[in-house]
Scaffold this motif. Sequence first.
Motif, PDB file in Angstrom:
ATOM      1  N   GLY A  11     -42.268  13.039  71.117  1.00 17.85           N
ATOM      2  CA  GLY A  11     -42.435  12.154  70.328  1.00 17.85           C
ATOM      3  C   GLY A  11     -43.607  11.655  69.576  1.00 17.85           C
ATOM      4  N   CYS A  12     -44.311  12.815  69.273  1.00 17.77           N
ATOM      5  CA  CYS A  12     -45.667  12.822  68.489  1.00 17.77           C
ATOM      6  C   CYS A  12     -45.593  12.264  66.964  1.00 17.77           C
ATOM      7  CB  CYS A  12     -46.344  13.900  68.675  1.00 17.77           C
ATOM      8  SG  CYS A  12     -45.688  15.272  67.741  1.00 17.77           S
ATOM      9  N   GLY A  13     -44.485  12.479  66.346  1.00 12.84           N
ATOM     10  CA  GLY A  13     -43.914  12.043  65.106  1.00 12.84           C
ATOM     11  C   GLY A  13     -44.577  13.088  63.882  1.00 12.84           C
ATOM     12  N   LEU A  14     -45.026  13.938  64.389  1.00 11.34           N
ATOM     13  CA  LEU A  14     -45.699  14.801  63.259  1.00 11.34           C
ATOM     14  C   LEU A  14     -44.616  15.487  62.519  1.00 11.34           C
ATOM     15  CD1 LEU A  14     -48.181  16.239  62.428  1.00 11.34           C
ATOM     16  CD2 LEU A  14     -47.847  18.139  63.850  1.00 11.34           C
ATOM     17  N   CYS A  15     -43.428  15.956  63.000  1.00 13.30           N
ATOM     18  CA  CYS A  15     -42.481  16.496  62.054  1.00 13.30           C
ATOM     19  C   CYS A  15     -42.052  15.421  60.965  1.00 13.30           C
ATOM     20  CB  CYS A  15     -41.325  16.874  63.023  1.00 13.30           C
ATOM     21  SG  CYS A  15     -40.587  15.503  63.950  1.00 13.30           S
ATOM     22  N   ALA A  16     -41.911  14.111  61.588  1.00  3.40           N
ATOM     23  CA  ALA A  16     -41.295  13.029  60.605  1.00  3.40           C
ATOM     24  C   ALA A  16     -42.414  12.842  59.458  1.00  3.40           C
ATOM     25  CB  ALA A  16     -41.141  11.764  61.328  1.00  3.40           C
ATOM     26  N   ILE A  18     -44.464  15.204  58.472  1.00  5.14           N
ATOM     27  CA  ILE A  18     -44.745  16.501  57.568  1.00  5.14           C
ATOM     28  C   ILE A  18     -43.423  16.231  56.491  1.00  5.14           C
ATOM     29  CG2 ILE A  18     -44.303  19.037  57.480  1.00  5.14           C
ATOM     30  CD1 ILE A  18     -46.113  18.852  60.012  1.00  5.14           C
ATOM     31  N   CYS A  19     -42.229  15.905  57.352  1.00  2.48           N
ATOM     32  CA  CYS A  19     -40.826  16.155  56.339  1.00  2.48           C
ATOM     33  C   CYS A  19     -40.128  14.863  56.656  1.00  2.48           C
ATOM     34  CB  CYS A  19     -40.299  17.467  56.575  1.00  2.48           C
ATOM     35  SG  CYS A  19     -38.874  17.751  55.462  1.00  2.48           S
ATOM     36  N   PRO A  20     -40.354  13.736  56.164  1.00  2.00           N
ATOM     37  CA  PRO A  20     -39.512  12.742  56.433  1.00  2.00           C
ATOM     38  C   PRO A  20     -38.196  12.820  55.904  1.00  2.00           C
ATOM     39  CG  PRO A  20     -40.988  12.008  54.711  1.00  2.00           C
ATOM     40  CD  PRO A  20     -41.600  13.404  55.377  1.00  2.00           C
ATOM     41  N   GLU A  21     -37.868  13.706  54.926  1.00  2.00           N
ATOM     42  CA  GLU A  21     -36.541  13.615  54.342  1.00  2.00           C
ATOM     43  C   GLU A  21     -35.587  14.418  55.282  1.00  2.00           C
ATOM     44  OE1 GLU A  21     -39.859  13.972  51.340  1.00  2.00           O
ATOM     45  OE2 GLU A  21     -39.401  15.124  53.026  1.00  2.00           O
ATOM     46  N   ILE A  22     -36.093  15.231  56.440  1.00  2.00           N
ATOM     47  CA  ILE A  22     -35.377  15.934  57.532  1.00  2.00           C
ATOM     48  C   ILE A  22     -35.305  15.030  58.579  1.00  2.00           C
ATOM     49  CG2 ILE A  22     -34.881  17.970  58.266  1.00  2.00           C
ATOM     50  CD1 ILE A  22     -34.115  17.894  55.551  1.00  2.00           C
ATOM     51  N   PHE A  23     -36.672  14.714  59.053  1.00  2.00           N
ATOM     52  CA  PHE A  23     -36.707  14.248  60.461  1.00  2.00           C
ATOM     53  C   PHE A  23     -37.147  12.893  60.591  1.00  2.00           C
ATOM     54  CE2 PHE A  23     -38.344  18.473  60.431  1.00  2.00           C
ATOM     55  CZ  PHE A  23     -37.669  19.317  61.293  1.00  2.00           C
ATOM     56  N   GLN A  24     -36.685  12.178  61.513  1.00  2.00           N
ATOM     57  CA  GLN A  24     -36.845  10.678  61.970  1.00  2.00           C
ATOM     58  C   GLN A  24     -37.181  10.638  63.339  1.00  2.00           C
ATOM     59  OE1 GLN A  24     -33.465   8.782  60.373  1.00  2.00           O
ATOM     60  NE2 GLN A  24     -32.359   9.153  62.047  1.00  2.00           N
ATOM     61  N   MET A  25     -37.831   9.436  63.614  1.00  2.00           N
ATOM     62  CA  MET A  25     -38.121   9.083  65.196  1.00  2.00           C
ATOM     63  C   MET A  25     -36.965   8.135  65.553  1.00  2.00           C
ATOM     64  SD  MET A  25     -40.636  11.095  65.717  1.00  2.00           S
ATOM     65  CE  MET A  25     -40.764  10.474  67.596  1.00  2.00           C
ATOM     66  N   ASP A  27     -35.930   6.040  68.977  1.00  2.00           N
ATOM     67  CA  ASP A  27     -36.293   5.911  70.489  1.00  2.00           C
ATOM     68  C   ASP A  27     -37.192   6.789  70.948  1.00  2.00           C
ATOM     69  OD1 ASP A  27     -33.985   4.092  70.749  1.00  2.00           O
ATOM     70  OD2 ASP A  27     -32.494   5.496  70.785  1.00  2.00           O
ATOM     71  N   ASP A  28     -38.546   6.822  70.321  1.00  2.00           N
ATOM     72  CA  ASP A  28     -39.476   7.560  70.600  1.00  2.00           C
ATOM     73  C   ASP A  28     -39.233   9.126  70.714  1.00  2.00           C
ATOM     74  OD1 ASP A  28     -41.209   5.345  70.636  1.00  2.00           O
ATOM     75  OD2 ASP A  28     -40.796   4.968  72.699  1.00  2.00           O
ATOM     76  N   ILE A  29     -38.068   9.536  70.137  1.00  2.00           N
ATOM     77  CA  ILE A  29     -37.661  11.087  70.177  1.00  2.00           C
ATOM     78  C   ILE A  29     -37.453  11.337  68.671  1.00  2.00           C
ATOM     79  CG2 ILE A  29     -36.312  12.787  70.949  1.00  2.00           C
ATOM     80  CD1 ILE A  29     -38.097  12.022  73.046  1.00  2.00           C
ATOM     81  N   ALA A  30     -37.917  12.507  68.164  1.00  2.38           N
ATOM     82  CA  ALA A  30     -37.559  13.193  66.830  1.00  2.38           C
ATOM     83  C   ALA A  30     -36.225  13.525  66.966  1.00  2.38           C
ATOM     84  CB  ALA A  30     -38.690  14.340  66.522  1.00  2.38           C
ATOM     85  N   ALA A  48     -43.403  21.770  59.622  1.00  2.00           N
ATOM     86  CA  ALA A  48     -43.115  21.200  60.907  1.00  2.00           C
ATOM     87  C   ALA A  48     -42.798  21.878  62.185  1.00  2.00           C
ATOM     88  CB  ALA A  48     -41.990  20.261  60.810  1.00  2.00           C
ATOM     89  N   ALA A  49     -41.946  23.102  62.144  1.00  2.00           N
ATOM     90  CA  ALA A  49     -41.555  23.708  63.164  1.00  2.00           C
ATOM     91  C   ALA A  49     -43.085  24.484  63.722  1.00  2.00           C
ATOM     92  CB  ALA A  49     -40.543  24.717  62.888  1.00  2.00           C
ATOM     93  N   GLU A  50     -43.681  24.967  62.922  1.00  2.00           N
ATOM     94  CA  GLU A  50     -45.107  25.701  63.234  1.00  2.00           C
ATOM     95  C   GLU A  50     -46.093  24.657  63.878  1.00  2.00           C
ATOM     96  OE1 GLU A  50     -46.015  27.824  59.602  1.00  2.00           O
ATOM     97  OE2 GLU A  50     -44.350  28.925  59.705  1.00  2.00           O
ATOM     98  N   GLU A  51     -45.866  23.586  63.319  1.00  2.00           N
ATOM     99  CA  GLU A  51     -47.218  22.633  63.955  1.00  2.00           C
ATOM    100  C   GLU A  51     -46.584  21.849  65.007  1.00  2.00           C
ATOM    101  OE1 GLU A  51     -49.083  20.652  60.795  1.00  2.00           O
ATOM    102  OE2 GLU A  51     -49.162  22.361  59.387  1.00  2.00           O
ATOM    103  N   CYS A  52     -45.603  22.002  65.279  1.00  2.00           N
ATOM    104  CA  CYS A  52     -44.796  21.120  66.538  1.00  2.00           C
ATOM    105  C   CYS A  52     -45.700  21.552  67.633  1.00  2.00           C
ATOM    106  CB  CYS A  52     -43.522  21.329  66.721  1.00  2.00           C
ATOM    107  SG  CYS A  52     -42.777  20.448  68.224  1.00  2.00           S
TER     108      CYS A  52
END
Length: 62
Positions: A11-16, A18-25, A27-30, A48-52
């Motif tokens: 639940g770090c939110g990094l993917c959201a 980097i790419c809020p058009e695809i990922f959202q948070m 309940d503290d989980i992407a 986002a996948a590489e930096e997760c």
Amino acid sequence: MNIKIEEGCIGCGLCAEICPEIFQMKDDIAEVISDADIEQYIEAVQQAAEECPVEVIQINKD
């Protein structure tokens, strides 16, 4: 093409960030936004996948 977030998301939110058009948070989980246009944002999804930090974002290109 589809994207899956495997068990283990911290639940770090990094993917959201980097790419809020695809990922959202939620309940503290992407999660992947349903009906999102993955093809249009594939470069950001790959980033986002590489930096997760826990490497739980899986991209299936089939």
